[in-house]
Design an enzyme around this catalytic site. Sequence first.
Site, short mmCIF file in Angstrom:
data_model
loop_
_atom_site.label_atom_id
_atom_site.label_comp_id
_atom_site.label_asym_id
_atom_site.label_seq_id
_atom_site.Cartn_x
_atom_site.Cartn_y
_atom_site.Cartn_z
N SER A 142 28.93 88.18 63.87
CA SER A 142 29.48 87.42 64.43
C SER A 142 29.52 88.07 66.20
O SER A 142 29.27 88.91 66.42
CB SER A 142 30.53 86.99 64.46
OG SER A 142 31.51 85.57 65.29
N TYR A 155 39.68 87.21 64.18
CA TYR A 155 38.04 87.42 63.79
C TYR A 155 37.17 88.26 64.12
O TYR A 155 36.41 88.89 63.29
CB TYR A 155 37.96 85.47 63.19
CG TYR A 155 36.54 85.38 63.32
CD1 TYR A 155 36.25 85.04 62.07
CD2 TYR A 155 35.10 85.33 64.35
CE1 TYR A 155 34.96 84.82 61.32
CE2 TYR A 155 33.73 84.51 63.53
CZ TYR A 155 33.77 84.61 62.20
OH TYR A 155 32.78 84.54 62.18
N1 LIG Z 1 29.28 79.01 61.18
C1 LIG Z 1 28.70 80.38 62.09
O1 LIG Z 1 29.21 79.07 63.59
C2 LIG Z 1 29.31 81.67 61.84
C3 LIG Z 1 28.53 82.46 62.82
C4 LIG Z 1 29.29 83.76 62.54
C5 LIG Z 1 29.41 83.79 61.89
N2 LIG Z 1 29.56 83.45 60.42
C6 LIG Z 1 29.60 83.72 59.08
O2 LIG Z 1 29.17 83.64 58.64
C7 LIG Z 1 29.56 83.83 57.17
C8 LIG Z 1 29.19 82.71 56.11
O3 LIG Z 1 29.94 81.35 56.86
P1 LIG Z 1 29.72 80.24 56.80
O4 LIG Z 1 29.17 79.11 58.16
O5 LIG Z 1 28.12 79.59 55.82
O6 LIG Z 1 31.05 79.27 56.15
P2 LIG Z 1 30.65 78.76 54.56
O7 LIG Z 1 30.08 77.87 54.46
O8 LIG Z 1 32.64 77.71 55.03
O9 LIG Z 1 30.80 79.54 53.13
C9 LIG Z 1 31.51 80.45 53.62
C10 LIG Z 1 31.31 81.05 51.85
O10 LIG Z 1 32.59 81.93 52.42
C11 LIG Z 1 32.85 81.75 50.66
N3 LIG Z 1 34.22 82.32 50.37
C12 LIG Z 1 35.10 82.15 51.86
N4 LIG Z 1 36.34 82.81 51.97
C13 LIG Z 1 35.89 83.72 49.81
C14 LIG Z 1 36.70 84.32 50.26
N5 LIG Z 1 38.13 84.72 50.19
N6 LIG Z 1 36.12 85.41 48.50
C15 LIG Z 1 34.90 85.26 48.77
N7 LIG Z 1 34.25 84.09 49.03
C16 LIG Z 1 35.01 83.00 50.45
C17 LIG Z 1 32.83 80.51 50.46
O11 LIG Z 1 33.42 80.31 48.83
P3 LIG Z 1 33.48 78.80 48.40
O12 LIG Z 1 32.93 78.00 48.87
O13 LIG Z 1 32.58 78.78 47.22
O14 LIG Z 1 34.92 78.90 48.30
C18 LIG Z 1 31.35 79.81 50.62
O15 LIG Z 1 30.20 80.05 49.92
C19 LIG Z 1 31.24 84.11 57.02
O16 LIG Z 1 31.12 85.88 57.09
C20 LIG Z 1 31.04 83.74 59.08
O17 LIG Z 1 32.42 84.62 58.81
C21 LIG Z 1 29.24 82.24 60.32
#
Ligand SMILES: NC(=O)c1ccc[n+]([C@@H]2O[C@H](COP(=O)([O-])OP(=O)(O)OC[C@H]3O[C@@H](n4cnc5c(N)ncnc54)[C@H](OP(=O)(O)O)[C@@H]3O)[C@@H](O)[C@H]2O)c1
Length: 250
Positions: A142, A155
């Site tokens: 991130s 985080y």
């Molecule tokens: N969105 C942003 O702005 C952003 C920025 C920087 C980094 N990130 C990082 O990018 C990654 C993906 O985030 P996203 O924005 O795509 O989030 P998202 O749309 O909420 O999707 C999260 C994904 O992670 C899975 N997940 C959550 N908790 C889990 C657990 N305990 N075990 C296994 N799977 C789990 C969810 O599975 P289910 O749906 O099946 O529960 C879903 O597939 C994360 O690591 C996040 O920290 C995101």
Amino acid sequence: MGVVIITGASRGLGASAAIHAARRGMGVILTYNSHPAGAEEVVRQVEAAGGKAVALALDVGKVASFSAFRDKVAAALKATWGRDRFDALVNNAGYGAFNPIETVTEAEFDGLLNVHLKGPFFLTQVLLPLMADGGQIINMTSATTRVATAGTAPYASFKGGLEVLTRCIAKEFGPRRIRANSVSPGAIRTDMTSEALDQSPEFVELLAGQTALGRIGVPDDVGRVVASLLSEDNAWVNAQNIEVAGGYSI
Ligand SMILES: NC(=O)c1ccc[n+]([C@@H]2O[C@H](COP(=O)([O-])OP(=O)(O)OC[C@H]3O[C@@H](n4cnc5c(N)ncnc54)[C@H](OP(=O)(O)O)[C@@H]3O)[C@@H](O)[C@H]2O)c1
């Protein structure tokens, strides 16, 4: 092109990465935690594009379940691709939380630690024997590791640890020609962020204003980069953190 395992690909950045990797010819094993229907929809989209994908359940916070998961991966590799090895692991699964240092609880801290650092560490350890030599690992971190953002201390700290772990993996598995990089997104509109973004249009404006390209990101901004990193074009990129944030806070 090989087979990639992408954790947390039932929606958001992982789903986008899965679809873009499949479009480039990779087989995909994607994992879900609480949304099997989302994972099945991603499988359907991959198949509609002529690719192959398998969805498996995985809670990245439960290390004790990882060896059973590895067995399911081995079975899926054999049944769907007729092979024993996979080629790439994308440690993407995760969730966000607003945790000011003054009020964060030990349970909130441990939850984030387990999913964002301990889980990727031990999942990588458990899966490495199944990874082909010359394979690769991408860890999703991130931009909060570079730009201190109030309310993200646990985080961001664990994501920072994941960036360090990425370099350690590259060092220890270089002899097997395994490369490891991290991808570090800025604010992207996904289920993880949409509530906070929708509650405050001013916040969206602020983030867009702090971004050279003038907007917040969409999942494909990141999914395309992950798929591209997986390709041979990036075979000499190793032990790097690649920020994908449109020029955030520069
Ligand atoms: N969105 C942003 O702005 C952003 C920025 C920087 C980094 N990130 C990082 O990018 C990654 C993906 O985030 P996203 O924005 O795509 O989030 P998202 O749309 O909420 O999707 C999260 C994904 O992670 C899975 N997940 C959550 N908790 C889990 C657990 N305990 N075990 C296994 N799977 C789990 C969810 O599975 P289910 O749906 O099946 O529960 C879903 O597939 C994360 O690591 C996040 O920290 C995101």
